[in-house]
Scaffold this active site. Structure first.
Site, PDB file in Angstrom:
ATOM      1  N   MET A 250      48.610 -11.777  62.374  1.00 28.57           N
ATOM      2  CA  MET A 250      49.936 -10.741  62.903  1.00 28.57           C
ATOM      3  C   MET A 250      50.727 -11.700  63.363  1.00 28.57           C
ATOM      4  O   MET A 250      50.586 -12.212  64.624  1.00 28.57           O
ATOM      5  CB  MET A 250      49.301  -9.887  63.868  1.00 28.57           C
ATOM      6  CG  MET A 250      48.754  -8.561  62.916  1.00 28.57           C
ATOM      7  SD  MET A 250      47.972  -7.388  64.219  1.00 28.57           S
ATOM      8  CE  MET A 250      46.657  -8.176  64.683  1.00 28.57           C
TER       9      MET A 250
ATOM     10  N   CYS B 258      52.960 -11.292  52.916  1.00 31.29           N
ATOM     11  CA  CYS B 258      54.027 -10.779  53.790  1.00 31.29           C
ATOM     12  C   CYS B 258      55.518 -10.318  53.111  1.00 31.29           C
ATOM     13  O   CYS B 258      56.151 -11.402  52.488  1.00 31.29           O
ATOM     14  CB  CYS B 258      54.327 -11.796  54.944  1.00 31.29           C
ATOM     15  SG  CYS B 258      55.640 -11.355  56.170  1.00 31.29           S
TER      16      CYS B 258
ATOM     17  N   HIS C 146      45.612  -6.958  50.972  1.00 33.90           N
ATOM     18  CA  HIS C 146      46.420  -5.860  51.436  1.00 33.90           C
ATOM     19  C   HIS C 146      46.698  -4.633  50.529  1.00 33.90           C
ATOM     20  O   HIS C 146      47.473  -5.013  49.525  1.00 33.90           O
ATOM     21  CB  HIS C 146      47.761  -6.292  52.295  1.00 33.90           C
ATOM     22  CG  HIS C 146      48.218  -5.115  53.122  1.00 33.90           C
ATOM     23  ND1 HIS C 146      49.007  -5.510  54.220  1.00 33.90           N
ATOM     24  CD2 HIS C 146      48.575  -3.994  52.835  1.00 33.90           C
ATOM     25  CE1 HIS C 146      49.350  -4.373  54.798  1.00 33.90           C
ATOM     26  NE2 HIS C 146      49.206  -3.520  53.841  1.00 33.90           N
TER      27      HIS C 146
END
Length: 495
Positions: free
Chosen positions: A17, A114, A181
């Site tokens: 993160m 991302c 993800h």
């Protein structure tokens, strides 16, 4: 997996993160029960310029950029469980970075999920999902070129077939695991996670699959982690926001009170000299809807680690830690940095560290007093500021000779102090560091700070000017206190 290598089967991991996955958060997550921790995404171009520094004061290994910023900091207690995640779109550069850090981390990960512009605009992050050839080139280069396990983190593609095709191709590169993800590139945390996609991926490959994306709806407590694992059929689970809000989510004993978690986080931040604004950001993320509470307002108003320690009632811990660190600093002489001549100036690689000097003592003060004793004109400082990062560099002129540091500082004041340090070291004059023998250059009264509301440095300036100039003399140049001449945004050759 070879003995001693990190395994990604049946683990719970702290997700990478940005602004959150720095050393204090990683250590806290490990304390609470995380098996593996990922650092924040670090861009290959920046990391490739870093040099590795063993920090004996903090007992860490730092990867330091040319401007002296610490890009990545790690320590022995996480060495076997920390995964270094990079943002890259270039196989060769990726390998350069991986080889730089591999001896200090447990594994190397490539960010391929991302969706933020800062990552995708360089062809990194989720932008790689549309270029499977480049994905394969990067991963094969890393697998062949480093001794540690290599992994990657992706998002799901628009169709299940495309997703399965990609992960099978990724598996053939020889990676140790793949984190998935369960959202599409255009989806955000408010959208539900697609557990069925992750489940299909887990069934399609033999390498460990790490499920990610369940923090909003599925994972709120430690008991939920196993349920998310079952729902996705994955080998392991990776937590981002749930861990950011309260990293004790990794603890099988249940969530701890937020106040205790914040205090333990801040202790790590103080112990490892974490950037105060980064620490503040993480504390505010933990506070969430309590950010406007009395504690939240104190945290928001804080500007330094000392302020944050006061906001959470840890002043005594902060001071004790600073005292311990200062003892270590004082025991270590500054590393030798031989001066070199650059044009008409003598330069050295020097960074001004305020904490290495007593509260009311500065190198500029020592240089001013020495010049006065030697009956020289007071030092003149000429400071420039470069546009790309607003860094400052100062040149000091003493006895018609110029001195400056090759490093750029974050403020005009620090740049001037660094220039003064260079001059003093070249001349062999004491600079006032803690631990130096008393040179007599600065008397006890000056060490005590102000006299009638005026600092001794200001008083010394005035006395020095009076000694050297007739009463009626006026200056022809715009010189401010202590001979400072500032030219903002003036270009100057970078060292």
């Amino acid at each position: 997996m070879m003995e001693g290598r990190l395994s990604f089967r049946d683990v719970t991991a702290l997700a990478p993160m940005v602004r959150v996955g720095t050393l204090p958060m990683r250590l806290l997550a490990l304390d609470y029960g995380a098996d593996v921790v990922y650092c924040e995404e670090l861009i290959d171009i920046k990391m490739a310029q870093c040099h590795r520094v063993v920090n004996d004061v903090l007992q860490t290994v730092d990867f330091v950029a040319p401007d002296e910023r610490v890009m990545f900091r790690t320590c022995e207690s996480e060495r076997d469980r920390v995964v270094f995640q990079m943002g890259t779109a270039d196989p060769d550069r990726a390998l350069t970075v991986a080889q730089l850090v591999q001896d200090d981390v447990a594994a190397i990960d490539v960010n391929m999920g991302c969706p933020k512009e800062y990552s995708t605009k360089g062809g990194m992050g989720a932008a790689l999902l549309s270029d499977p050839d480049k994905i394969e080139a990067i991963l094969r280069k890393l697998v062949a070129g480093v001794s540690k396990p290599v992994t990657c983190k992706i998002r799901i593609l628009p169709s299940l077939q495309e997703t399965l095709s990609l992960v099978r191709r990724i598996e053939r590169t020889g990676v140790a695991a793949v984190a998935v993800h369960g959202r599409f590139k255009d989806e955000r945390p408010r959208h539900p996670v697609h557990c069925d996609y992750i489940q299909a991926v887990a069934q399609a490959v033999s390498i460990p699959v790490i499920a990610n994306g369940g923090s909003l709806d599925l994972v709120k407590t430690n008991a939920d982690i196993q349920e998310f694992r079952k729902a996705t059929g994955a080998s392991s689970v990776m937590l981002a926001r749930a861990a950011m809000w309260n990293p004790s989510v990794f603890s099988r004993q249940g969530l701890l009170p937020l106040e205790r978690v914040m205090e333990e986080y801040l202790k790590y931040a103080i112990r490892y000299d974490n950037n105060a604004f980064n620490t503040k950001y993480c504390l505010c993320q933990m506070l969430r809807d309590k950010v406007e509470s009395a504690v939240g307002k104190r945290v928001q108003a804080s500007q330094t680690s000392a302020d944050l320690s006061e906001a959470l009632g840890l002043q005594q811990f902060y001071q004790l830690t600073q005292d311990q660190l200062q003892v270590r600093r004082a025991a270590q002489p500054p590393p030798p940095a031989p001066p070199v001549l650059d044009g008409d100036a003598t330069i050295m690689r020097v960074k001004f560290e305020r904490r290495e000097y007593p509260p009311h003592i500065t190198p500029k003060m020592f240089l001013l007093e020495w010049s006065r004793q030697e009956k020289l004109e007071q030092p003149q400082y000429e400071t420039v500021q470069r546009c790309q990062d607003r860094g400052f560099q100062s040149t000091v002129t003493v006895a018609d000779k110029k001195y400056r540091s090759s490093l750029w500082e974050k403020s005009k004041k620090f740049a001037e102090q660094a220039a003064a340090v260079v001059c003093l070291r070249v001349l062999g004059v004491p600079e006032g560091r803690i631990g130096e023998e008393d040179s007599g250059l600065v008397c006890k009264r000056k060490r005590e700070g102000k006299v009638n509301g005026t600092t001794e440095e200001e008083l010394s300036n005035k006395r020095h000017e009076a000694d050297l100039r007739p009463e009626a003399e006026t200056t022809a140049t715009a010189v401010v206190a202590n001979g400072d001449r500032h030219k903002p945004d003036t270009p100057q050759k970078q060292q």
